[in-house]
Write a protein that holds these residues in place. Structure first.
Motif, PDB file in Angstrom:
ATOM      1  N   LEU A  74      42.100  37.355  42.102  1.00 31.59           N
ATOM      2  CA  LEU A  74      43.240  37.926  41.380  1.00 31.59           C
ATOM      3  C   LEU A  74      42.967  37.887  39.878  1.00 31.59           C
ATOM      4  CD1 LEU A  74      45.992  39.175  41.268  1.00 31.59           C
ATOM      5  CD2 LEU A  74      47.014  36.916  41.509  1.00 31.59           C
ATOM      6  N   LEU A  75      42.386  38.964  39.402  1.00 32.54           N
ATOM      7  CA  LEU A  75      42.157  39.169  37.977  1.00 32.54           C
ATOM      8  C   LEU A  75      43.205  40.155  37.472  1.00 32.54           C
ATOM      9  CD1 LEU A  75      38.282  39.469  38.144  1.00 32.54           C
ATOM     10  CD2 LEU A  75      39.624  37.477  37.442  1.00 32.54           C
ATOM     11  N   PRO A  76      43.428  40.235  36.160  1.00 26.33           N
ATOM     12  CA  PRO A  76      44.489  41.133  35.658  1.00 26.33           C
ATOM     13  C   PRO A  76      44.352  42.585  36.122  1.00 26.33           C
ATOM     14  CG  PRO A  76      43.796  39.638  33.936  1.00 26.33           C
ATOM     15  CD  PRO A  76      42.841  39.422  35.090  1.00 26.33           C
ATOM     16  N   GLU A  77      43.144  43.125  36.149  1.00 22.55           N
ATOM     17  CA  GLU A  77      42.979  44.506  36.608  1.00 22.55           C
ATOM     18  C   GLU A  77      43.274  44.625  38.105  1.00 22.55           C
ATOM     19  OE1 GLU A  77      39.397  47.638  37.200  1.00 22.55           O
ATOM     20  OE2 GLU A  77      39.621  46.859  35.171  1.00 22.55           O
ATOM     21  N   GLU A  78      42.913  43.601  38.866  1.00 16.25           N
ATOM     22  CA  GLU A  78      43.190  43.620  40.316  1.00 16.25           C
ATOM     23  C   GLU A  78      44.688  43.618  40.572  1.00 16.25           C
ATOM     24  OE1 GLU A  78      42.375  44.368  43.996  1.00 16.25           O
ATOM     25  OE2 GLU A  78      40.714  43.978  42.636  1.00 16.25           O
ATOM     26  N   TRP A  79      45.437  42.885  39.756  1.00 20.40           N
ATOM     27  CA  TRP A  79      46.898  42.872  39.888  1.00 20.40           C
ATOM     28  C   TRP A  79      47.451  44.287  39.705  1.00 20.40           C
ATOM     29  CZ3 TRP A  79      50.706  40.257  41.851  1.00 20.40           C
ATOM     30  CH2 TRP A  79      52.013  40.566  41.487  1.00 20.40           C
ATOM     31  N   VAL A  80      46.986  44.983  38.684  1.00 22.69           N
ATOM     32  CA  VAL A  80      47.433  46.358  38.437  1.00 22.69           C
ATOM     33  C   VAL A  80      47.041  47.244  39.615  1.00 22.69           C
ATOM     34  CG1 VAL A  80      47.135  48.388  36.960  1.00 22.69           C
ATOM     35  CG2 VAL A  80      47.432  46.123  35.931  1.00 22.69           C
ATOM     36  N   ARG A  81      45.808  47.106  40.097  1.00 23.69           N
ATOM     37  CA  ARG A  81      45.338  47.928  41.223  1.00 23.69           C
ATOM     38  C   ARG A  81      46.216  47.701  42.458  1.00 23.69           C
ATOM     39  NH1 ARG A  81      39.682  48.044  41.007  1.00 23.69           N
ATOM     40  NH2 ARG A  81      39.672  45.818  41.323  1.00 23.69           N
ATOM     41  N   GLN A  82      46.508  46.442  42.777  1.00 29.76           N
ATOM     42  CA  GLN A  82      47.319  46.148  43.962  1.00 29.76           C
ATOM     43  C   GLN A  82      48.754  46.634  43.805  1.00 29.76           C
ATOM     44  OE1 GLN A  82      46.076  45.178  46.868  1.00 29.76           O
ATOM     45  NE2 GLN A  82      44.084  45.252  45.854  1.00 29.76           N
ATOM     46  N   GLN A  83      49.299  46.522  42.610  1.00 29.68           N
ATOM     47  CA  GLN A  83      50.638  47.048  42.350  1.00 29.68           C
ATOM     48  C   GLN A  83      50.654  48.562  42.543  1.00 29.68           C
ATOM     49  OE1 GLN A  83      52.674  44.185  42.366  1.00 29.68           O
ATOM     50  NE2 GLN A  83      53.788  45.251  40.784  1.00 29.68           N
ATOM     51  N   PHE A  84      49.629  49.228  42.024  1.00 29.42           N
ATOM     52  CA  PHE A  84      49.571  50.684  42.110  1.00 29.42           C
ATOM     53  C   PHE A  84      49.397  51.153  43.547  1.00 29.42           C
ATOM     54  CE2 PHE A  84      48.032  54.996  41.277  1.00 29.42           C
ATOM     55  CZ  PHE A  84      48.969  55.396  40.345  1.00 29.42           C
TER      56      PHE A  84
END
Length: 144
Positions: A33-43
């Motif tokens: 769970l890295l910041p970009e992964e959080w955005v990807r999973q939210q999207f």
């Protein structure tokens, strides 16, 4: 189009050394769970729950030549429909971000592409008459 993505609940766990992991329902595995992964999973959740795009037709970190596109949504005929570049929420979306997704799309040839940092989402397409990139106001419905 400028919109924000709602916050969704995800399955998160702590690893042996304290690192956090999030379960990716597309790849069916736990990923760091890295910041970009959080955005990807939210999207991903937003595409599925709000835009009604089928989860089975979403590819995560799709190989595109020597690069990897964050998300590629395919239509029911297996053709790229939407390419998405995700950035961590602290990154300002810029012309550089757009050029990055366009580089992927030069190979994929999807009719739509988007960039997001989780707080903003911009959707684009190419005008087939003028060949100019156009910003769109809303996501297209998933093709039947």
């Amino acid at each position: 189009m400028q919109t924000s993505i709602p916050q969704y609940q995800h399955r998160i766990r702590k690893g042996a050394k304290g690192a956090l992991f999030i379960f990716d329902t597309i790849r069916k595995k736990w990923v760091r769970l890295l910041p970009e992964e959080w955005v990807r999973q939210q999207f991903i959740r937003w595409l599925i729950e709000e835009q009604h795009y089928p989860a089975a037709l979403i590819a995560v970190e799709q190989s595109v030549g020597k690069w990897r596109a964050d998300l590629v949504v395919y239509d029911r005929q297996g053709q790229p429909f939407l390419v998405v570049e995700c950035k961590r929420h602290t990154i300002t979306l810029s012309r550089y971000t757009l050029m990055q997704v366009l580089r992927y799309n030069a190979l994929l040839k999807a009719p739509y592409w988007a960039i997001t940092n989780g707080e903003e989402v911009y959707l684009f397409s190419v005008n087939t008459e003028t060949q100019n990139v156009e910003a769109l106001d809303e996501f297209p419905p998933f093709p039947s």
